[in-house]
Design a protein around this motif. Structure first.
Motif, PDB file in Angstrom:
ATOM      1  N   THR A  14       0.853  -1.181   0.000  1.00  0.00           N
ATOM      2  CA  THR A  14       0.000   0.000   0.000  1.00  0.00           C
ATOM      3  C   THR A  14       0.893   1.236   0.000  1.00  0.00           C
ATOM      4  O   THR A  14       2.124   1.122  -0.023  1.00  0.00           O
ATOM      5  CB  THR A  14      -0.917   0.021   1.251  1.00  0.00           C
ATOM      6  OG1 THR A  14      -0.119   0.294   2.408  1.00  0.00           O
ATOM      7  CG2 THR A  14      -1.661  -1.298   1.432  1.00  0.00           C
ATOM      8  N   ASN A  38      -7.827  -7.912  12.623  1.00  0.00           N
ATOM      9  CA  ASN A  38      -8.743  -8.629  11.739  1.00  0.00           C
ATOM     10  C   ASN A  38     -10.203  -8.197  11.918  1.00  0.00           C
ATOM     11  O   ASN A  38     -11.110  -8.901  11.509  1.00  0.00           O
ATOM     12  CB  ASN A  38      -8.599 -10.148  11.905  1.00  0.00           C
ATOM     13  CG  ASN A  38      -9.101 -10.665  13.235  1.00  0.00           C
ATOM     14  OD1 ASN A  38      -9.293  -9.912  14.191  1.00  0.00           O
ATOM     15  ND2 ASN A  38      -9.307 -11.968  13.317  1.00  0.00           N
ATOM     16  N   GLY A  40     -12.759  -4.829  11.197  1.00  0.00           N
ATOM     17  CA  GLY A  40     -12.870  -3.515  10.571  1.00  0.00           C
ATOM     18  C   GLY A  40     -11.938  -3.391   9.385  1.00  0.00           C
ATOM     19  O   GLY A  40     -11.415  -4.376   8.871  1.00  0.00           O
ATOM     20  N   ASN A  41     -11.713  -2.142   8.948  1.00  0.00           N
ATOM     21  CA  ASN A  41     -10.822  -1.883   7.826  1.00  0.00           C
ATOM     22  C   ASN A  41      -9.396  -1.777   8.364  1.00  0.00           C
ATOM     23  O   ASN A  41      -8.938  -0.698   8.737  1.00  0.00           O
ATOM     24  CB  ASN A  41     -11.237  -0.606   7.090  1.00  0.00           C
ATOM     25  CG  ASN A  41     -10.439  -0.398   5.823  1.00  0.00           C
ATOM     26  OD1 ASN A  41      -9.291  -0.853   5.716  1.00  0.00           O
ATOM     27  ND2 ASN A  41     -11.026   0.282   4.862  1.00  0.00           N
ATOM     28  N   THR A  42      -8.725  -2.909   8.410  1.00  0.00           N
ATOM     29  CA  THR A  42      -7.410  -2.999   9.054  1.00  0.00           C
ATOM     30  C   THR A  42      -6.390  -2.078   8.395  1.00  0.00           C
ATOM     31  O   THR A  42      -5.594  -1.434   9.085  1.00  0.00           O
ATOM     32  CB  THR A  42      -6.922  -4.458   9.069  1.00  0.00           C
ATOM     33  OG1 THR A  42      -7.934  -5.257   9.675  1.00  0.00           O
ATOM     34  CG2 THR A  42      -5.650  -4.610   9.855  1.00  0.00           C
ATOM     35  N   LYS A  43      -6.406  -1.980   7.068  1.00  0.00           N
ATOM     36  CA  LYS A  43      -5.438  -1.099   6.388  1.00  0.00           C
ATOM     37  C   LYS A  43      -5.631   0.348   6.831  1.00  0.00           C
ATOM     38  O   LYS A  43      -4.653   1.057   7.070  1.00  0.00           O
ATOM     39  CB  LYS A  43      -5.570  -1.222   4.873  1.00  0.00           C
ATOM     40  CG  LYS A  43      -5.059  -2.533   4.324  1.00  0.00           C
ATOM     41  CD  LYS A  43      -5.245  -2.600   2.824  1.00  0.00           C
ATOM     42  CE  LYS A  43      -4.939  -3.981   2.299  1.00  0.00           C
ATOM     43  NZ  LYS A  43      -5.295  -4.130   0.882  1.00  0.00           N
ATOM     44  N   THR A  44      -6.867   0.783   6.950  1.00  0.00           N
ATOM     45  CA  THR A  44      -7.148   2.162   7.406  1.00  0.00           C
ATOM     46  C   THR A  44      -6.698   2.353   8.847  1.00  0.00           C
ATOM     47  O   THR A  44      -6.115   3.389   9.193  1.00  0.00           O
ATOM     48  CB  THR A  44      -8.657   2.476   7.259  1.00  0.00           C
ATOM     49  OG1 THR A  44      -9.008   2.358   5.888  1.00  0.00           O
ATOM     50  CG2 THR A  44      -8.979   3.869   7.749  1.00  0.00           C
ATOM     51  N   ASP A  47      -3.025   2.751   8.834  1.00  0.00           N
ATOM     52  CA  ASP A  47      -2.665   4.094   8.357  1.00  0.00           C
ATOM     53  C   ASP A  47      -2.848   5.121   9.468  1.00  0.00           C
ATOM     54  O   ASP A  47      -2.025   6.025   9.631  1.00  0.00           O
ATOM     55  CB  ASP A  47      -3.494   4.478   7.133  1.00  0.00           C
ATOM     56  CG  ASP A  47      -3.070   3.729   5.868  1.00  0.00           C
ATOM     57  OD1 ASP A  47      -1.950   3.163   5.843  1.00  0.00           O
ATOM     58  OD2 ASP A  47      -3.865   3.710   4.909  1.00  0.00           O
ATOM     59  N   THR A 120      -9.206  -5.154  16.504  1.00  0.00           N
ATOM     60  CA  THR A 120      -8.977  -4.095  15.522  1.00  0.00           C
ATOM     61  C   THR A 120      -7.487  -3.849  15.342  1.00  0.00           C
ATOM     62  O   THR A 120      -7.017  -3.627  14.235  1.00  0.00           O
ATOM     63  CB  THR A 120      -9.632  -2.770  15.953  1.00  0.00           C
ATOM     64  OG1 THR A 120      -9.157  -2.444  17.268  1.00  0.00           O
ATOM     65  CG2 THR A 120     -11.137  -2.863  15.951  1.00  0.00           C
TER      66      THR A 120
END
Length: 158
Positions: A14, A38, A40-44, A47, A120
């Motif tokens: 990313t 693991n 929610g939106n883990t990448k967000t 970040d 999260t």
């Protein structure tokens, strides 16, 4: 971009993972943390963690790894985890650093229900300089790190 390593392991690239951050840090301790999640939106969430760390003058970010999607261990009835590694520098002592990471976990939605539960954000201190610490609250290097694909594969990419 993603790179499939095998049917259970996929590396993701990313804008922030992997990333070399150019700091000529004068801080005295080099710390390697493992991050995972693991829910929610883990990448967000990752970040946001990087943003918090970058904006906190107690930390200088050095480098991040690509992210690894891998199956859970321990409690298996949950989603796969996304894991990564961040290397940074700080002047905080190990226990103060731990408290700060636990506050960030909580700020980003971490709830502790049981061992190996879905989460999260999990932040583990893998290495703190070359220190060896074994107390009730803190074990460094992180227990069993060398046998966890979620640590060794991202670590290889630093």
């Amino acid at each position: 971009m993603k790179k499939i390593l095998n049917k259970n392991l996929t590396l993701f690239y990313t804008s922030n993972f992997p990333k070399k951050l150019s700091y000529n840090s004068s801080k005295k301790h080099t710390v390697t943390i493992g991050i995972g999640g693991n829910i929610g939106n883990t990448k967000t969430i990752f970040d946001k963690l990087l943003l918090y760390l970058r904006n906190d003058t107690r930390f200088d970010l050095l480098i991040t790894s690509p992210l690894l999607l891998n199956p859970p261990f321990g409690f298996l009835e949950q989603n796969h985890f996304l894991n990564g590694i961040i290397a940074l520098k700080t002047n905080l002592a190990p226990n103060d650093f731990l408290k700060n990471m636990q506050r960030l976990e909580k700020r980003l939605g971490r709830k502790r229900s049981f061992q190996d539960a879905p989460r999260t954000l999990d932040i583990d201190i893998i290495f703190f300089d070359d220190k060896k610490i074994n107390t009730q609250n803190l074990i460094i290097p992180h227990k069993d790190w060398a046998n966890r694909e979620s640590v060794i594969i991202p670590l290889k990419h630093l």
